[in-house]
Design a protein around this motif. Structure first.
Motif, PDB file in Angstrom:
ATOM      1  N   ILE A  12       0.833  -1.219   0.000  1.00  0.00           N
ATOM      2  CA  ILE A  12       0.000   0.000   0.000  1.00  0.00           C
ATOM      3  C   ILE A  12       0.863   1.262   0.000  1.00  0.00           C
ATOM      4  N   THR A  13       2.052   1.173  -0.585  1.00  0.00           N
ATOM      5  CA  THR A  13       2.916   2.357  -0.668  1.00  0.00           C
ATOM      6  C   THR A  13       2.533   3.213  -1.875  1.00  0.00           C
ATOM      7  N   GLU A  14       3.061   4.441  -1.871  1.00  0.00           N
ATOM      8  CA  GLU A  14       2.894   5.382  -2.975  1.00  0.00           C
ATOM      9  C   GLU A  14       1.420   5.723  -3.254  1.00  0.00           C
ATOM     10  N   LYS A  15       0.619   5.745  -2.204  1.00  0.00           N
ATOM     11  CA  LYS A  15      -0.774   6.159  -2.380  1.00  0.00           C
ATOM     12  C   LYS A  15      -1.276   6.759  -1.072  1.00  0.00           C
ATOM     13  N   VAL A  16      -2.222   7.654  -1.202  1.00  0.00           N
ATOM     14  CA  VAL A  16      -2.863   8.196  -0.002  1.00  0.00           C
ATOM     15  C   VAL A  16      -3.788   7.107   0.543  1.00  0.00           C
ATOM     16  N   LEU A  17      -3.577   6.781   1.801  1.00  0.00           N
ATOM     17  CA  LEU A  17      -4.267   5.628   2.380  1.00  0.00           C
ATOM     18  C   LEU A  17      -5.689   5.975   2.803  1.00  0.00           C
ATOM     19  N   THR A  18      -6.527   4.970   2.754  1.00  0.00           N
ATOM     20  CA  THR A  18      -7.865   5.064   3.338  1.00  0.00           C
ATOM     21  C   THR A  18      -7.915   4.133   4.543  1.00  0.00           C
ATOM     22  N   SER A  19      -8.904   4.308   5.369  1.00  0.00           N
ATOM     23  CA  SER A  19      -9.031   3.433   6.553  1.00  0.00           C
ATOM     24  C   SER A  19      -9.215   1.981   6.127  1.00  0.00           C
ATOM     25  N   GLU A  20      -9.830   1.770   4.964  1.00  0.00           N
ATOM     26  CA  GLU A  20     -10.049   0.411   4.483  1.00  0.00           C
ATOM     27  C   GLU A  20      -8.728  -0.264   4.110  1.00  0.00           C
ATOM     28  N   LEU A  53      -5.508   7.473  12.838  1.00  0.00           N
ATOM     29  CA  LEU A  53      -5.161   8.786  12.276  1.00  0.00           C
ATOM     30  C   LEU A  53      -6.060   9.092  11.072  1.00  0.00           C
ATOM     31  N   LEU A  54      -6.272   8.089  10.225  1.00  0.00           N
ATOM     32  CA  LEU A  54      -7.103   8.272   9.043  1.00  0.00           C
ATOM     33  C   LEU A  54      -8.558   8.512   9.428  1.00  0.00           C
ATOM     34  N   LEU A  55      -9.029   7.760  10.440  1.00  0.00           N
ATOM     35  CA  LEU A  55     -10.413   7.931  10.891  1.00  0.00           C
ATOM     36  C   LEU A  55     -10.649   9.302  11.514  1.00  0.00           C
ATOM     37  N   GLU A  56      -9.571   9.900  12.049  1.00  0.00           N
ATOM     38  CA  GLU A  56      -9.670  11.228  12.643  1.00  0.00           C
ATOM     39  C   GLU A  56      -9.581  12.336  11.599  1.00  0.00           C
ATOM     40  N   GLY A  57      -9.365  11.933  10.340  1.00  0.00           N
ATOM     41  CA  GLY A  57      -9.360  12.917   9.263  1.00  0.00           C
ATOM     42  C   GLY A  57      -7.986  13.300   8.768  1.00  0.00           C
ATOM     43  N   HIS A  58      -6.947  12.663   9.275  1.00  0.00           N
ATOM     44  CA  HIS A  58      -5.592  12.963   8.812  1.00  0.00           C
ATOM     45  C   HIS A  58      -5.336  12.281   7.466  1.00  0.00           C
ATOM     46  N   SER A  59      -4.354  12.837   6.750  1.00  0.00           N
ATOM     47  CA  SER A  59      -3.939  12.244   5.470  1.00  0.00           C
ATOM     48  C   SER A  59      -2.587  11.560   5.653  1.00  0.00           C
ATOM     49  N   LEU A  60      -2.509  10.287   5.228  1.00  0.00           N
ATOM     50  CA  LEU A  60      -1.277   9.512   5.410  1.00  0.00           C
ATOM     51  C   LEU A  60      -0.910   8.801   4.123  1.00  0.00           C
ATOM     52  N   LYS A  61       0.362   8.943   3.756  1.00  0.00           N
ATOM     53  CA  LYS A  61       0.868   8.281   2.562  1.00  0.00           C
ATOM     54  C   LYS A  61       2.212   7.637   2.891  1.00  0.00           C
ATOM     55  N   ILE A  62       2.335   6.340   2.643  1.00  0.00           N
ATOM     56  CA  ILE A  62       3.604   5.626   2.853  1.00  0.00           C
ATOM     57  C   ILE A  62       4.437   5.788   1.590  1.00  0.00           C
ATOM     58  N   ILE A  63       5.609   6.440   1.722  1.00  0.00           N
ATOM     59  CA  ILE A  63       6.459   6.707   0.551  1.00  0.00           C
ATOM     60  C   ILE A  63       7.474   5.590   0.328  1.00  0.00           C
ATOM     61  N   ALA A  64       8.117   5.134   1.408  1.00  0.00           N
ATOM     62  CA  ALA A  64       9.150   4.095   1.246  1.00  0.00           C
ATOM     63  C   ALA A  64       9.323   3.330   2.558  1.00  0.00           C
ATOM     64  N   LEU A  65       9.695   2.078   2.411  1.00  0.00           N
ATOM     65  CA  LEU A  65      10.025   1.226   3.559  1.00  0.00           C
ATOM     66  C   LEU A  65      11.430   0.676   3.356  1.00  0.00           C
ATOM     67  N   GLU A  66      12.184   0.630   4.437  1.00  0.00           N
ATOM     68  CA  GLU A  66      13.561   0.139   4.348  1.00  0.00           C
ATOM     69  C   GLU A  66      14.290   0.832   3.198  1.00  0.00           C
ATOM     70  N   ARG A  67      14.161   2.171   3.155  1.00  0.00           N
ATOM     71  CA  ARG A  67      14.776   2.971   2.076  1.00  0.00           C
ATOM     72  C   ARG A  67      16.292   2.996   2.231  1.00  0.00           C
ATOM     73  N   LYS A  68      16.972   2.458   1.239  1.00  0.00           N
ATOM     74  CA  LYS A  68      18.434   2.419   1.280  1.00  0.00           C
ATOM     75  C   LYS A  68      18.998   3.728   0.715  1.00  0.00           C
ATOM     76  N   PHE A  69      20.037   4.240   1.361  1.00  0.00           N
ATOM     77  CA  PHE A  69      20.761   5.389   0.803  1.00  0.00           C
ATOM     78  C   PHE A  69      22.259   5.124   0.925  1.00  0.00           C
ATOM     79  N   GLU A  70      23.039   5.689   0.044  1.00  0.00           N
ATOM     80  CA  GLU A  70      24.490   5.554   0.087  1.00  0.00           C
ATOM     81  C   GLU A  70      25.136   6.692  -0.705  1.00  0.00           C
ATOM     82  N   GLU A  71      26.427   6.849  -0.461  1.00  0.00           N
ATOM     83  CA  GLU A  71      27.227   7.894  -1.124  1.00  0.00           C
ATOM     84  C   GLU A  71      26.630   9.290  -0.929  1.00  0.00           C
ATOM     85  N   VAL A  72      26.116   9.517   0.281  1.00  0.00           N
ATOM     86  CA  VAL A  72      25.645  10.863   0.632  1.00  0.00           C
ATOM     87  C   VAL A  72      26.807  11.572   1.312  1.00  0.00           C
TER      88      VAL A  72
END
Length: 904
Positions: free
Chosen positions: A687-695, A748-767
């Motif tokens: 369910i990443t890369e989308k605005v989540l619904t309570s469902e 959080l969603l039921l309370e009216g907040h907006s939540l979107k999962i962008i990435a999980l276990e996001r790897k970064f290197e050479e920063v």
């Protein structure tokens, strides 16, 4: 050897030819010294015959001795033929029979009629049972048990005696009983002249034998006593000698020989109060060195006497530099690696009988580690250990075992045996084949001992009808392991002598070092393993612990009576069965002996004192080279590791060592965190890369359980690991944590907040992160971010932690800016600052407002706790991070161990 020398001198003066003599001695060892004395006196005739008094009694009886496994099996066969109740199986039988047999032998040795004692015990229990029946009914059961036991013994032991007599076999007690009526005729017919040397305590039959030969003037007897304990009625060491002095066989023509006056001669006695058992052995080299500084002292004049056989390995280790060392005592079989492996073989077979095709790792590993493997087998074992440690395999199947270890020569012994007979044959063959490998002498003797034992068991059990199960074999083997020793053979005429107290009989040394001179070791005290009460033993003339104490007292005083220096060491620590109390014989010396100087020494700790100085590792050219490589891949975890302890950083990042994998029977904190991490990743990945619904977050329990199982597979753990006990609880808690995190997000969603999962276990290197204003020196960050999401348009970086959240509120000013995050308590904040910096450098997130947070798995309902700046900003925080990295890279700053409190 003054005493033996005196005997041989007198014998040769009266009889130049000793070929017609039989010299009777308490043990076989003195025969070597007697032969040496004869050689020194240039005796050229035939040697006399040597024998122990037990061998002479056995010869008189005409019986074949039986003991150990052969006796136990024969006794149980007889026991089964009787209709006794309760009818014990063989394992239960062996719990009481060895003690009963020892009591029975004492009855036969010291009384005229063993039946009288057996009937007395039965009658006594009947009287007690009758008396208790007048009282509370609840007290009736134990008394009836004792009554029934002695009722059975009155049937069983006479029956066993008949069975043994029919085969001309006899226990030690039966041999004495059979010899009693044969002594007179034997004395009349025996042609050699007997010479009894150095005896102290006779059984009635032994006493009859000596006196009958004396009366016929066909024997001589030499006692080894001293006025100190024979003339003083209070001295228990002289009880038996004072009794023998009253024999009518001693008169004007045959005097009692000899009572010396050696104990009163000046001696240097040192008493050492030592903290610990092994510390006593560690003190030996110091004592020997102090002796060798005295002119004329030779190691062959010195005896180290161990009153506790368990100290033998430690003593051998301490005396490893002694060139000539003769050991005259048994090495306990139970202390040897191969013995432990054998025990584990039988234990494994017993477990396989209960749960076929299911192996517990700790039933197998001790076998693999303690057997003498070949180089190829060692590689196979190492691969197997690595595999089960990596995958944390606690239980495994036969198929898995076969795939990993079937190349081992002893693999068939790891498989459930088809029958006990087959297993016995297999383990016997294995021992036989092992002897042809390259083994050290001790290993060879250990393996040869078991080969012989298994052969005896195999041959003995073949003739009996009762079922010999694996459990039966295990009981037999454990009895052998716990009670038998491997005897050493050496050169008793040269070098330092290492021996037990009984091995010192007839021998004398100028220097005596005695270890474990504790109450309970010398004398043994009231620790006699017997079913016969003290008053019964005393009434029927059987030895009690008092007589045994007298025998030990004699051995102690006789050993030191002719010595010049005596070193007595005792363990002052109270632990386990050791009371930390010195032997009363030491106390007697201190209070009663006025003619010796007794010096006391307290040894607290033989180890060199260790100052609590932190370890320091200088940054050599090689270390700096490694650090330059490290700069290319720096993670936040590396820096927090350095904050916790610089030495840990040095070991992991400079030396590149890795922690050894260990099998977890209980899930570790680290793997508990991984279990939750992986499950959350599996669920949220869809369910990443989308605005989540309570469902979207209406996740069923079945889906959470499925994700947990996938997480377990990702950890390479076995599902069975989580099916029972504490690990089932850990898994249940992990499922609840996952469910609560999902529920928190859904609320959080039921309370009216907006939540979107962008990435999980996001790897970064050479920063890149620059360490100087000129941007010439830099490090490159790498790592993984557990979760990146967007809550109400705000970008959040979330790190899951199994620990509670620490102080995430930062207050940075000019006074503290340089070292603000260089603090172990700020580890979480440091990590979040690096993540926030990294996100600012990544193209897809550059220029966006970012929050970083810790979500504690132990405080799930708090949600993600964000990093806050009350003073300063991220740029200020990175100043102290930069300084921390520069400190690591500074060649002038060594890696210094951080000594932490014990309960940190």
């Amino acid at each position: 050897m003054k005493f033996l020398n005196k005997i041989i001198t007198e014998l040769l003066a009266e009889h130049p030819d000793l070929s017609g003599f039989t010299i009777v001695i308490p043990g076989k060892r003195p025969a070597v010294f007697i032969k040496k004395i004869l050689a020194e006196k240039q005796y050229s005739g035939f040697l006399p015959t040597f024998c122990t008094i037990e061998e002479l009694i056995a010869e008189i009886s005409g019986k074949q001795p039986v003991q150990g496994i052969a006796l136990w099996l024969m006794a149980y066969d007889s026991y089964q033929q009787l209709d006794l109740s309760p009818k014990d199986d063989f394992a239960s039988f062996l719990k009481w029979f060895p003690t009963v047999q020892k009591d029975w032998d004492d009855m036969l040795k010291f009384s005229d009629d063993d039946r009288a004692i057996l009937e007395f015990m039965f009658d006594e229990e009947r009287i007690k049972n009758w008396a208790q029946n007048l009282g509370e009914e609840t007290e009736e059961v134990p008394r009836k048990k004792f009554l029934n036991f002695w009722k059975n013994m009155n049937v069983f032991l006479p029956f066993l005696k008949k069975q043994l007599q029919a085969k001309n076999l006899a226990t030690a007690g039966m041999i004495h009983e059979a010899a009693r009526n044969q002594i007179n005729s034997f004395a009349d017919q025996y042609k050699n002249r007997l010479v009894f040397c150095g005896f102290n305590a006779f059984t009635p039959v032994e006493e009859q034998l000596v006196r009958q030969f004396l009366q016929r003037d066909k024997a001589q007897i030499y006692f080894h006593g001293d006025r100190y304990y024979t003339e003083d009625e209070r001295q228990e060491a002289g009880i038996f000698l004072r009794k023998y002095q009253t024999w009518k066989e001693f008169n004007k023509s045959r005097k009692f020989r000899w009572i010396e006056d050696d104990f009163s001669k000046p001696k240097q006695i040192k008493v050492y109060e030592v903290s610990g058992n092994v510390s006593q052995a560690q003190l030996l080299p110091n004592i020997l060195n102090s002796m060798q500084n005295v002119s004329g002292t030779e190691l062959s004049d010195t005896a180290v006497v161990l009153l506790d056989e368990h100290l033998l390995p430690a003593a051998l280790d301490s005396l490893s530099t002694v060139e000539q060392l003769n050991i005259t005592m048994g090495f306990p079989l139970k202390n040897m690696a191969f013995s432990n492996a054998v025990k584990h073989f039988f234990h494994l077979q017993k477990q396989l009988a209960k749960r076929p095709n299911s192996y517990y790792y700790n039933d197998v590993l001790p076998i693999l580690e303690e057997l003498p493997n070949t180089s190829e087998e060692l590689k196979t074992v190492a691969r197997f250990k690595s595999l089960i440690e990596e995958r944390n395999i606690v239980y495994f199947s036969e198929a898995f075992l076969r795939s990993a270890l079937d190349s081992l020569s002893y693999f068939p012994l790891l498989i459930k045996a088809e029958s006990s007979d087959l297993f016995l044959k297999q383990i016997y063959n294995f021992c036989y084949e092992l002897k042809f490998r390259e083994l050290d002498d001790l290993q060879f003797e250990n393996i040869a001992h078991f080969e012989k034992t298994f052969k005896i068991i195999k041959n003995q059990t073949a003739s009996y009808q009762f079922d010999i199960t694996i459990e039966t074999l295990e009981v037999l083997v454990n009895q052998v392991i716990s009670s038998e020793t491997i005897d050493f053979q050496g050169e008793p005429l040269q070098g330092l002598q290492l021996m037990g107290l009984l091995e010192t009989r007839l021998l004398n040394f100028k220097n005596v070092i005695m270890l474990s001179v504790n109450e309970g070791k010398l004398p043994l005290g009231n620790t006699q393993n017997t079913y016969l009460p003290y008053d019964v033993r005393q009434h029927f003339g059987l030895h009690t612990f008092l007589e045994n104490d007298s025998i030990y007292a004699y051995h102690f005083y006789r050993l030191i009576q002719e010595s010049d220096s005596v070193h007595l060491l005792f363990n002052a620590l109270s632990s386990g069965v050791n009371t930390g109390e010195k032997s009363r014989f030491i106390t007697q010396l201190e209070f009663e002996v006025q003619f010796h100087s007794i010096e006391h020494t307290i040894i607290e700790n033989l180890s060199a004192s260790v100052e609590a100085q932190p370890i320091e590792i200088e940054k050599t050219a090689k270390v700096m080279e490694r650090l330059r490589e490290w700069k290319k891949r720096v993670s936040a975890t590396h820096l927090t590791s350095y904050l916790y302890n610089p030495i840990d950083f040095y070991l992991n990042k400079v030396l590149e060592t890795r922690a050894v994998n260990e099998i977890e029977e209980q899930l570790s904190v680290k793997n508990y965190g991984n279990l939750v991490h992986y499950a959350l990743q599996i669920i949220y990945d869809t369910i990443t890369e989308k605005v989540l619904t309570s469902e979207d977050l209406n996740i069923s329990d079945d889906r959470i359980n499925e994700a947990m199982n996938q997480s377990i597979a990702q950890l390479k753990h076995q599902p069975e690991f989580y099916e029972r006990g504490i690990n089932f609880i850990h898994k249940s808690i992990a499922e609840r944590v996952v469910k609560n995190i999902i529920s928190y997000d859904r609320n959080l969603l039921l309370e009216g907040h907006s939540l979107k999962i962008i990435a999980l276990e996001r790897k970064f290197e050479e920063v890149d992160f620059y360490l100087d204003e000129a941007r010439l020196e830099k490090v490159s960050f790498y790592g993984f971010i557990d979760r990146i999401d967007e809550l109400d348009g705000v970008l959040r970086v979330i790190d899951y932690k199994t620990a509670k959240t620490k102080d995430l509120t930062l207050s940075i000013d000019e006074k503290n800016i340089d070292e603000y995050l260089m603090n172990d308590l700020k580890k979480q904040a440091l990590q979040l600052c690096i993540y926030q910096y990294v996100l600012g450098q990544l193209p897809e997130f550059a220029g966006k407002y970012t929050e970083t947070a810790i979500w504690s798995l132990t405080e799930v309902n708090k949600g993600a706790v964000s990093l806050q700046f009350t003073k300063g900003n991220l740029e200020d925080a990175m100043v102290s991070i930069r300084n921390l990295i520069l400190e690591i890279l500074n060649p002038e700053v060594p890696f210094t161990e951080k000594i932490r409190p014990v309960f940190d």
